[in-house]
Design an enzyme around this catalytic site. Structure first.
Site, PDB file in Angstrom:
ATOM      1  N   ASP A 545       9.621  28.953 -60.664  1.00 45.06           N
ATOM      2  CA  ASP A 545       8.635  28.507 -59.672  1.00 45.06           C
ATOM      3  C   ASP A 545       9.302  28.536 -58.283  1.00 45.06           C
ATOM      4  O   ASP A 545      10.508  28.727 -58.172  1.00 45.06           O
ATOM      5  CB  ASP A 545       8.219  27.080 -60.064  1.00 45.06           C
ATOM      6  CG  ASP A 545       7.092  26.538 -59.238  1.00 45.06           C
ATOM      7  OD1 ASP A 545       6.349  27.330 -58.622  1.00 45.06           O
ATOM      8  OD2 ASP A 545       6.932  25.292 -59.195  1.00 45.06           O
ATOM      9  N   GLU A 548       9.364  32.113 -53.841  1.00 45.19           N
ATOM     10  CA  GLU A 548       8.933  33.029 -52.750  1.00 45.19           C
ATOM     11  C   GLU A 548      10.070  33.377 -51.808  1.00 45.19           C
ATOM     12  O   GLU A 548      10.043  34.487 -51.284  1.00 45.19           O
ATOM     13  CB  GLU A 548       7.762  32.388 -51.994  1.00 45.19           C
ATOM     14  CG  GLU A 548       6.520  32.210 -52.835  1.00 45.19           C
ATOM     15  CD  GLU A 548       6.621  31.067 -53.851  1.00 45.19           C
ATOM     16  OE1 GLU A 548       7.467  30.170 -53.639  1.00 45.19           O
ATOM     17  OE2 GLU A 548       5.871  31.081 -54.844  1.00 45.19           O
ATOM     18  N   ASP A 622      -1.074  26.849 -56.732  1.00 49.49           N
ATOM     19  CA  ASP A 622      -1.646  25.502 -56.617  1.00 49.49           C
ATOM     20  C   ASP A 622      -3.101  25.521 -56.164  1.00 49.49           C
ATOM     21  O   ASP A 622      -3.424  25.209 -55.018  1.00 49.49           O
ATOM     22  CB  ASP A 622      -0.793  24.671 -55.654  1.00 49.49           C
ATOM     23  CG  ASP A 622       0.634  24.539 -56.159  1.00 49.49           C
ATOM     24  OD1 ASP A 622       0.874  24.855 -57.344  1.00 49.49           O
ATOM     25  OD2 ASP A 622       1.495  24.127 -55.376  1.00 49.49           O
TER      26      ASP A 622
HETATM   27  C1  NOJ Z   1       4.745  24.081 -57.410  1.00 46.50           C
HETATM   28  C2  NOJ Z   1       4.002  24.768 -58.511  1.00 46.50           C
HETATM   29  O1  NOJ Z   1       3.036  25.625 -57.970  1.00 46.50           O
HETATM   30  C3  NOJ Z   1       3.386  23.731 -59.413  1.00 46.50           C
HETATM   31  O2  NOJ Z   1       2.705  24.387 -60.452  1.00 46.50           O
HETATM   32  C4  NOJ Z   1       4.460  22.825 -59.945  1.00 46.50           C
HETATM   33  O3  NOJ Z   1       3.881  21.834 -60.760  1.00 46.50           O
HETATM   34  C5  NOJ Z   1       5.189  22.177 -58.783  1.00 46.50           C
HETATM   35  N1  NOJ Z   1       5.738  23.202 -57.948  1.00 46.50           N
HETATM   36  C6  NOJ Z   1       6.321  21.239 -59.257  1.00 46.50           C
HETATM   37  O4  NOJ Z   1       7.291  21.957 -59.888  1.00 46.50           O
END
Ligand code: NOJ
Length: 959
Positions: A545, A548, A622
């Site tokens: 995660d 980017e 998100d």
């Molecule tokens: C950002 C991610 O997009 C999300 O899915 C994740 O729960 C959070 N980071 C925490 O790791």
């Protein structure tokens, strides 16, 4: 978007009020650059406006005397003439590939020779060349040059005929430079038709005395008439960007002649057929932005950048497809505009064209032109260049349960037990960042996860997997071995001053590995060994995660562009590629972990770039738990697949907010048709595992998940096809019915691979009906009731209640499902299958089935079955499609017990009661039941337990 005047002032005040009142949450626009805040985008836009309004010709010309042609490669020098008469030399190469792809590359001679002087102190660290390593990290094949093609050099232009039977051509008009790609003598793609080619050449930084006292170098215009603002340094939200190499952006207009629709260039929300970004009403007011970043609470209809970027665009019109791949991993903006033709004009141009304008911050201008001529041909050639979807392990296309966070080993095992208690299949449970010690990855918080091996083994005993998150930020902490090794091994990205680049992310101050370095990737991969990462057994997989990379303290919530990777490349050069390089290193680590027979790793990544499909899945980040986000996820996922990234999904339920239960149920119904199917939620949301919804919601969710599981053979076959051909898994109408103009913008329904399954998710609250679009006059059978829908055009389909998930089978297809419900996919592997034969109006149908062990790489050695099913007249048959069937023997033996337990025939015209089954020279008869009479007089029949084997040839005759 923006507005002026009293009205917009009021709107802003109202938004502020609502925000303060906590009634609306919205993206923080101010965190992300618009084109006008990005100096190179602004400069290119201004240049474009000037060129277009003054009808100026392009200052670029190919110098005839320099043109050479050698074995499929044309080279020469393009000269850019400056207003002051100066000349900038730009080496050109046009390469004709055997695949029928043409590659057009422009470099800058002076930077190539490194014959430039950079500002003091930066000299030794910064690479002065235009970034030329995007190919190294992206292109995996398809580069064989077609040495047979011939060049025709004439006065004023040069032509190369190439492609199948020489039906393609590229004609380069020398001065001004214009490049026209044609197929069968028809122009398809034109470069620099609108004279927007712009290679910002190197120039010395103006010395302070060149600028007036107190005047920012920023606000001047140079002697080429160019606005020098931001050329040598830029500041965004007080985050400075030193630009030691000065301006080096590149821009080009690309016209798709006669193509009214363009698709791809993920990742964005908004429509499938991309919107105009300039010109007409209703268009976006900014270009589509390709810049991987972490956009908090992103909007559902916007050209703003999201987490991934693939600069591949497909243009489609009836009977033809073409595409371009803009090989540049730097920040990129794409403007789209359609020509508006006057039907009464005498112009030869009768069809609408799409005019695009591409601008990148740095690097080579390197564009691949793919002339189709069909969508499948396009996907195949693109896949050969950047890699195809790698077949995932079977569990990875099952149902995933995630939340931020499952808090302890007990929590994980309780959730697992509840899935069993409530009879809901699931394959994978996920751990988000809180399982670690203070977000130090590869560590476990032993207060809550005292024995990771025990937990992983307990999951294994129920045939479930664990996915644990590992982010790229490494906490600055000299008691943390990962950090110490990163620094000692020189593995981290550096600041412009040569020290480790540090920024803020979840753990606080962090550093980031430089995944462009081979040694760094090997070092990173070594951390997945169980000796370093406790519990890293073969049923533990990884979530990369924030790659980017997301950096809370950085510009655009990412890394400072002037930070340095190996060989002196700046982060700006390769930003969009970073996340995929990380995932590749993770993949190697997981693969190396199993010594005996490696299992296929599964990795989910948030960031992506061309070729990510070789390493795992992505999701749309998100999203919000709103109906609009549910609706917009469909087009986003389809466009990801158009650009090769089929293994894509959206957080089921929405990441932010507590979705109402009807929305949650609808989202599971939609999610069960995402290639990547995962429920996930923010840490501040209420728990929402399916059983918490209560009835009837829990049952609706269960049915959606069970449907996904029963169709796993069909999904897996679609993944296999993607792995061989690059065909998208979620297939939009324009791909399936390329000549049906009415379907080009249809984005609320799609087909699953080649199965004929047509899904139309319900994405509106309290929907009473959906509008189903049928592109042809074949019968479409309701998946649930077998009832018919027929007739080209739109059909209003009643949605009686929340339980109804609109799903149809297109006549002419045979699909495979497994009707026995199990706890997880692994437990279904040896279950019998059911064939659904959906006959077309002529009483025929075909289908395919791919199966392998679902977990190892043995399929790469031929251990799989690939069957073709065909129904013609009274006969249904299964034949082998495996090209080297002897290689499949061991696998075949392992599934020798797997039989077809039922064949459902939809749309049969005759009257039958029995079927004669022939397999391995033996014949027997079984009963055929009438299930239903359809509205067109045809019938639904069920052939009961024909007991034929999935791995063998057989034939069934209805008698
Ligand atoms: C950002 C991610 O997009 C999300 O899915 C994740 O729960 C959070 N980071 C925490 O790791």
């Amino acid at each position: 978007m923006g507005g002026t005047g009293k009205g917009s002032h009021l709107i802003r005040l109202l938004s502020l009020f609502l925000l303060l009142a906590g009634l609306v949450e919205m993206v923080k626009h101010e965190d992300f650059k618009t084109c006008s805040q990005s100096s190179f985008c602004r400069r290119n836009k201004a240049f474009a406006e000037k060129q277009l309004s003054s009808h100026a010709s392009s200052p670029y010309a190919l110098e005839e005397a320099t043109i050479k042609f050698d074995a499929g490669i044309l080279s020469g020098v393009v000269k850019k003439t400056l207003k002051n008469g100066g000349i900038v030399e730009l080496p050109l190469q046009v390469t004709i590939l055997k695949s029928g792809v043409a590659r057009f590359t422009l470099d800058e001679q002076r930077r190539r020779d490194l014959n430039i002087v950079l500002p003091d102190g930066k000299e030794k660290r910064v690479n002065k060349a235009r970034y030329n390593e995007a190919e190294k990290y992206t292109i995996v094949g398809g580069l064989e040059v077609d040495t047979q093609v011939e060049m025709i050099k004439r006065d004023g232009d040069t032509i190369i005929n190439y492609g199948p039977a020489g039906s393609y051509s590229v004609r380069i008009e020398h001065a001004p430079l214009k490049v026209i790609f044609s197929r069968d003598k028809e122009e398809q793609v034109i470069f620099n038709e609108r004279a927007l080619l712009n290679m910002e050449h190197w120039r010395p930084r103006p010395t302070p005395k060149d600028a007036q006292e107190g005047e920012e170098a920023a606000s001047t215009t140079d002697d080429n008439g160019e606005d020098t603002t931001g050329m040598w340094e830029e500041d965004f939200n007080h985050k400075p960007d030193s630009k030691p190499r000065g301006p080096e952006s590149l821009g080009l207009d690309i016209t798709f002649v006669g193509y009214g629709d363009v698709y791809g260039i993920p990742e964005h929300t908004g429509p499938l057929s991309l919107k105009e970004t300039t010109g007409s009403d209703g268009a976006f007011s900014d270009p589509y932005r390709l810049f991987n970043t972490d956009v908090f609470q992103y909007e559902y209809d916007s050209p703003m950048a999201l987490y991934g970027s693939i600069p591949f665009m497909q243009a489609h019109k009836a009977g033809s497809d073409v595409g371009v791949f803009w090989l540049n991993g730097a920040e990129t903006w794409v403007d789209i505009q359609k020509t508006h033709l006057n039907p009464l004009s005498f112009s030869k141009k009768k069809a609408q064209s799409t005019e695009t304008h591409w601008v990148s911050e740095a690097g080579l201008l390197d564009v691949f032109v793919l002339l189709g001529p069909t969508a499948p041909a396009l996907y195949k050639t693109f896949g050969e260049l950047v890699g195809f979807t790698r077949l995932p392990p079977l569990f990875a296309i099952g149902h995933h349960q995630c939340r931020w966070n499952y808090e302890s080993e007990d929590d994980v095992l309780d959730v697992t037990a509840n899935f069993d208690n409530f009879d809901i299949p699931y394959d994978v449970i996920w751990l988000d960042v809180e399982y670690t010690v203070g977000k130090r990855y590869f560590t476990w918080n032993k207060d809550y996860f005292p024995d990771p091996v025990r937990m992983v083994d307990a999951l294994d005993a129920t045939k479930r997997k664990l996915v644990a998150i590992i982010d790229p930020h490494v906490k600055v902490d000299n008691t943390f071995p990962l950090y110490n090794e990163a620094i000692a091994g020189n593995h981290v990205i550096k600041n412009a001053d040569g020290n480790p680049y540090e920024g803020q992310c979840w753990p606080g101050l962090s550093v980031w590995p430089d995944f462009t370095k081979q040694e760094t990737c090997a070092w990173w991969a070594s951390w997945f060994h169980p000796s370093k990462f406790e519990g890293s057994k073969s049923n533990l997989h990884i979530w990369n995660d924030m790659n980017e990379p997301a950096i809370f303290s950085g510009p655009d919530i990412s890394m400072h562009r002037d930070s340095l990777h190996q060989n002196g490349w700046e982060h700006r050069d390769l930003h969009n590629m970073y996340g995929t390089l990380m995932v590749k290193a993770t993949y190697e680590g997981l693969k190396a972990r199993d010594k005996e027979e490696p299992k296929r790793p599964f990795i989910l990544s948030r960031s992506f770039w061309a070729g990510m499909q070789q390493y795992g899945a992505i999701w749309t980040g998100d999203n919000m738990g709103t109906w609009e986000h549910l609706e917009s996820a469909t087009a986003t996922n389809i466009n990801n697949g158009i650009a090769g990234m089929s293994f894509s999904g959206a957080d089921v339920g929405g990441f932010f907010d507590d979705p109402p239960r009807d929305l949650l149920a609808r989202w599971y119904q939609a999610g069960a048709f995402y290639p990547f199917f995962r429920a996930h939620a923010h840490i501040d949301t209420k728990r929402r595992e399916p059983w918490l919804a209560g009835e009837p919601y829990t049952s609706i969710i269960r049915s959606a998940i069970v449907l996904r599981y029963s169709l796993l053979p069909t999904w897996y076959t679609a993944f296999h096809e993607a792995s061989q051909t690059g065909m998208p898994i979620l297939r939009p109408h324009f791909v399936v019915f390329p000549d049906d103009v009415d379907g080009f913008k249809v984005q609320d329904q799609y087909f699953v691979g080649d199965s004929g399954l047509l899904h139309h998710p319900v994405v509106k609250q309290d929907a009473k009906s959906i509008s189903l679009y049928l592109a042809d006059n074949e019968p479409y059978y309701c998946y649930h009731t077998f009832d018919l829908k027929q007739g080209r055009g739109r059909h209003t389909v009643a949605v009686p209640d929340l339980t109804y998930n609109p799903l149809f089978i297109h006549g002419g297809h045979i699909l495979v499902r497994r009707d026995r419900q199990r706890r997880s996919s692994e437990l279904m592997r040896k279950d019998p299958v059911t064939l659904v034969v959906a006959l077309d109006h002529a009483g025929q149908a075909t289908g395919k089935l791919y199966m392998d062990d679902g977990e190892t790489f043995k399929h790469e050695r031929g251990e799989y079955i690939l069957r073709r099913f065909e129904a013609v007249g009274e006969r249904i048959a299964s034949t082998n499609l495996h090209a080297e069937p002897h290689k499949a023997k061991t696998y075949e033996e392992s599934i020798i017990s797997v039989r077809v337990e039922k064949i459902i025939v939809l749309g049969y015209a005759g009257d039958v009661k029995r079927a004669r089954v022939t397999q391995s020279g033996k014949t027997h008869e079984v009963d055929v039941e009438l299930v239903k009479k359809l509205s067109n007089g045809r019938k639904v029949l069920s052939v009961r337990d024909p007991a034929v084997l999935v791995s063998q040839d057989w034939q069934i005759e209805l008698i």
